[in-house]
Design a protein around this motif. Sequence first.
Motif, PDB file in Angstrom:
ATOM      1  N   MET A 121       0.836  -1.212   0.000  1.00 22.21           N
ATOM      2  CA  MET A 121       0.000   0.000   0.000  1.00 22.21           C
ATOM      3  C   MET A 121       0.868   1.257   0.000  1.00 22.21           C
ATOM      4  O   MET A 121       0.572   2.218  -0.718  1.00 22.21           O
ATOM      5  CB  MET A 121      -0.934  -0.014   1.212  1.00 22.21           C
ATOM      6  N   VAL A 122       1.922   1.245   0.779  1.00 20.72           N
ATOM      7  CA  VAL A 122       2.837   2.391   0.809  1.00 20.72           C
ATOM      8  C   VAL A 122       3.512   2.554  -0.557  1.00 20.72           C
ATOM      9  O   VAL A 122       3.612   3.671  -1.086  1.00 20.72           O
ATOM     10  CB  VAL A 122       3.878   2.241   1.940  1.00 20.72           C
ATOM     11  N   ALA A 123       3.958   1.448  -1.139  1.00 20.32           N
ATOM     12  CA  ALA A 123       4.605   1.505  -2.460  1.00 20.32           C
ATOM     13  C   ALA A 123       3.631   2.042  -3.513  1.00 20.32           C
ATOM     14  O   ALA A 123       4.027   2.823  -4.386  1.00 20.32           O
ATOM     15  CB  ALA A 123       5.119   0.123  -2.861  1.00 20.32           C
ATOM     16  N   THR A 124       2.377   1.641  -3.425  1.00 21.22           N
ATOM     17  CA  THR A 124       1.367   2.145  -4.357  1.00 21.22           C
ATOM     18  C   THR A 124       1.194   3.647  -4.188  1.00 21.22           C
ATOM     19  O   THR A 124       1.143   4.393  -5.174  1.00 21.22           O
ATOM     20  CB  THR A 124       0.023   1.427  -4.152  1.00 21.22           C
ATOM     21  N   ALA A 125       1.116   4.106  -2.934  1.00 18.33           N
ATOM     22  CA  ALA A 125       0.962   5.544  -2.671  1.00 18.33           C
ATOM     23  C   ALA A 125       2.170   6.324  -3.196  1.00 18.33           C
ATOM     24  O   ALA A 125       2.016   7.395  -3.802  1.00 18.33           O
ATOM     25  CB  ALA A 125       0.773   5.785  -1.175  1.00 18.33           C
ATOM     26  N   VAL A 126       3.361   5.796  -2.993  1.00 15.55           N
ATOM     27  CA  VAL A 126       4.568   6.455  -3.503  1.00 15.55           C
ATOM     28  C   VAL A 126       4.549   6.444  -5.037  1.00 15.55           C
ATOM     29  O   VAL A 126       4.921   7.427  -5.687  1.00 15.55           O
ATOM     30  CB  VAL A 126       5.849   5.797  -2.941  1.00 15.55           C
ATOM     31  N   GLY A 127       4.091   5.345  -5.629  1.00 16.41           N
ATOM     32  CA  GLY A 127       3.960   5.276  -7.087  1.00 16.41           C
ATOM     33  C   GLY A 127       2.968   6.301  -7.608  1.00 16.41           C
ATOM     34  O   GLY A 127       3.212   6.956  -8.626  1.00 16.41           O
ATOM     35  N   ILE A 128       1.840   6.447  -6.906  1.00 21.67           N
ATOM     36  CA  ILE A 128       0.839   7.447  -7.307  1.00 21.67           C
ATOM     37  C   ILE A 128       1.435   8.843  -7.235  1.00 21.67           C
ATOM     38  O   ILE A 128       1.276   9.652  -8.153  1.00 21.67           O
ATOM     39  CB  ILE A 128      -0.423   7.320  -6.427  1.00 21.67           C
ATOM     40  N   ALA A 129       2.139   9.130  -6.143  1.00 20.42           N
ATOM     41  CA  ALA A 129       2.774  10.453  -6.006  1.00 20.42           C
ATOM     42  C   ALA A 129       3.814  10.673  -7.109  1.00 20.42           C
ATOM     43  O   ALA A 129       3.906  11.774  -7.672  1.00 20.42           O
ATOM     44  CB  ALA A 129       3.417  10.577  -4.627  1.00 20.42           C
ATOM     45  N   THR A 130       4.557   9.641  -7.431  1.00 18.08           N
ATOM     46  CA  THR A 130       5.562   9.744  -8.489  1.00 18.08           C
ATOM     47  C   THR A 130       4.898   9.974  -9.843  1.00 18.08           C
ATOM     48  O   THR A 130       5.357  10.819 -10.623  1.00 18.08           O
ATOM     49  CB  THR A 130       6.443   8.474  -8.524  1.00 18.08           C
ATOM     50  N   GLY A 131       3.828   9.238 -10.116  1.00 18.94           N
ATOM     51  CA  GLY A 131       3.092   9.433 -11.374  1.00 18.94           C
ATOM     52  C   GLY A 131       2.513  10.827 -11.477  1.00 18.94           C
ATOM     53  O   GLY A 131       2.555  11.450 -12.539  1.00 18.94           O
ATOM     54  N   ALA A 132       1.999  11.349 -10.369  1.00 15.78           N
ATOM     55  CA  ALA A 132       1.452  12.710 -10.356  1.00 15.78           C
ATOM     56  C   ALA A 132       2.568  13.725 -10.593  1.00 15.78           C
ATOM     57  O   ALA A 132       2.410  14.673 -11.377  1.00 15.78           O
ATOM     58  CB  ALA A 132       0.760  12.983  -9.022  1.00 15.78           C
ATOM     59  N   TRP A 133       3.707  13.523  -9.934  1.00 17.79           N
ATOM     60  CA  TRP A 133       4.839  14.441 -10.087  1.00 17.79           C
ATOM     61  C   TRP A 133       5.354  14.428 -11.518  1.00 17.79           C
ATOM     62  O   TRP A 133       5.622  15.481 -12.100  1.00 17.79           O
ATOM     63  CB  TRP A 133       5.946  14.043  -9.107  1.00 17.79           C
ATOM     64  N   MET A 134       5.481  13.237 -12.085  1.00 15.73           N
ATOM     65  CA  MET A 134       6.005  13.132 -13.451  1.00 15.73           C
ATOM     66  C   MET A 134       5.087  13.811 -14.462  1.00 15.73           C
ATOM     67  O   MET A 134       5.564  14.496 -15.372  1.00 15.73           O
ATOM     68  CB  MET A 134       6.234  11.674 -13.832  1.00 15.73           C
ATOM     69  N   THR A 135       3.779  13.633 -14.317  1.00 10.71           N
ATOM     70  CA  THR A 135       2.865  14.257 -15.284  1.00 10.71           C
ATOM     71  C   THR A 135       2.770  15.758 -15.064  1.00 10.71           C
ATOM     72  O   THR A 135       2.632  16.502 -16.024  1.00 10.71           O
ATOM     73  CB  THR A 135       1.467  13.614 -15.242  1.00 10.71           C
ATOM     74  N   SER A 136       2.863  16.218 -13.809  1.00  7.98           N
ATOM     75  CA  SER A 136       2.825  17.671 -13.582  1.00  7.98           C
ATOM     76  C   SER A 136       4.108  18.313 -14.111  1.00  7.98           C
ATOM     77  O   SER A 136       4.087  19.404 -14.655  1.00  7.98           O
ATOM     78  CB  SER A 136       2.633  17.991 -12.102  1.00  7.98           C
ATOM     79  N   ARG A 137       5.212  17.621 -13.962  1.00  9.42           N
ATOM     80  CA  ARG A 137       6.489  18.118 -14.483  1.00  9.42           C
ATOM     81  C   ARG A 137       6.448  18.176 -16.008  1.00  9.42           C
ATOM     82  O   ARG A 137       6.939  19.114 -16.619  1.00  9.42           O
ATOM     83  CB  ARG A 137       7.601  17.184 -14.008  1.00  9.42           C
ATOM     84  N   ARG A 138       5.831  17.161 -16.613  1.00 10.98           N
ATOM     85  CA  ARG A 138       5.702  17.143 -18.071  1.00 10.98           C
ATOM     86  C   ARG A 138       4.865  18.316 -18.538  1.00 10.98           C
ATOM     87  O   ARG A 138       5.181  18.959 -19.540  1.00 10.98           O
ATOM     88  CB  ARG A 138       5.044  15.829 -18.507  1.00 10.98           C
ATOM     89  N   GLY A 139       3.797  18.620 -17.796  1.00 13.93           N
ATOM     90  CA  GLY A 139       2.946  19.753 -18.152  1.00 13.93           C
ATOM     91  C   GLY A 139       3.676  21.082 -18.035  1.00 13.93           C
ATOM     92  O   GLY A 139       3.473  21.986 -18.845  1.00 13.93           O
ATOM     93  N   GLU A 140       4.530  21.202 -17.027  1.00 18.03           N
ATOM     94  CA  GLU A 140       5.304  22.432 -16.852  1.00 18.03           C
ATOM     95  C   GLU A 140       6.304  22.611 -17.981  1.00 18.03           C
ATOM     96  O   GLU A 140       6.528  23.731 -18.434  1.00 18.03           O
ATOM     97  CB  GLU A 140       6.032  22.395 -15.509  1.00 18.03           C
ATOM     98  N   GLU A 141       6.900  21.529 -18.452  1.00 16.18           N
ATOM     99  CA  GLU A 141       7.881  21.615 -19.531  1.00 16.18           C
ATOM    100  C   GLU A 141       7.238  22.009 -20.857  1.00 16.18           C
ATOM    101  O   GLU A 141       7.884  22.586 -21.715  1.00 16.18           O
ATOM    102  CB  GLU A 141       8.619  20.287 -19.677  1.00 16.18           C
ATOM    103  N   GLN A 142       5.965  21.679 -21.018  1.00 20.35           N
ATOM    104  CA  GLN A 142       5.275  21.987 -22.272  1.00 20.35           C
ATOM    105  C   GLN A 142       4.820  23.433 -22.334  1.00 20.35           C
ATOM    106  O   GLN A 142       4.447  23.919 -23.368  1.00 20.35           O
ATOM    107  CB  GLN A 142       4.087  21.051 -22.463  1.00 20.35           C
ATOM    108  N   ARG A 143       4.830  24.126 -21.199  1.00 20.50           N
ATOM    109  CA  ARG A 143       4.364  25.530 -21.182  1.00 20.50           C
ATOM    110  C   ARG A 143       5.377  26.455 -21.750  1.00 20.50           C
ATOM    111  O   ARG A 143       6.478  26.378 -21.854  1.00 20.50           O
ATOM    112  CB  ARG A 143       4.035  25.958 -19.756  1.00 20.50           C
TER     113      ARG A 143
END
Length: 160
Positions: free
Chosen positions: A138-160
């Motif tokens: 469960m902890v690994a899943t939560a960390v994975g979710i946070a990582t996925g959110a961070w990666m996609t938000s970072r991708r969105g920032e790079e596209q701006r």
Amino acid sequence: MGRKPSAVLRVDPEPAPPGPLHVRPSAIAAVALGGLIGAPTRYGLGVAFPHTPPGHWPVTTFAINIVGAFILGGLLEALARLGPDTGWRQRARQCVGTGMIGSFTTYSTLAVDTDLLLRGHHPWAAISYALGTVIVGMVATAVGIATGAWMTSRRGEEQR
């Protein structure tokens, strides 16, 4: 001479929806393709790192399940943030999530290993292994979710 109204065929502007996703050949193929990667990877790790002595945690199975939980959490979060579950996102979820990670992780082996620990009179190892896998998963899943959110938000920032 004009056509009779009853003789004109009406064409539905939208095609009928395809059958359920789980019976579509493309979905089955995507899951199978992922399974061709995940299952041999799990098997190879099991051969490279065989079980520990009786009474000890099966560390390889534990690690496989934790890594799989992390990857699945990150993948699903990233795909959800990138848009609706259609097109390439749906195929990626089927191939990587269901096929590859689904065949890589092995909760059935978790159950068997827990049973073997119990039958071998190692109840504390069995209980700590079963609960530890679920809690750390469960902890690994939560960390994975946070990582996925961070990666996609970072991708969105790079596209701006």
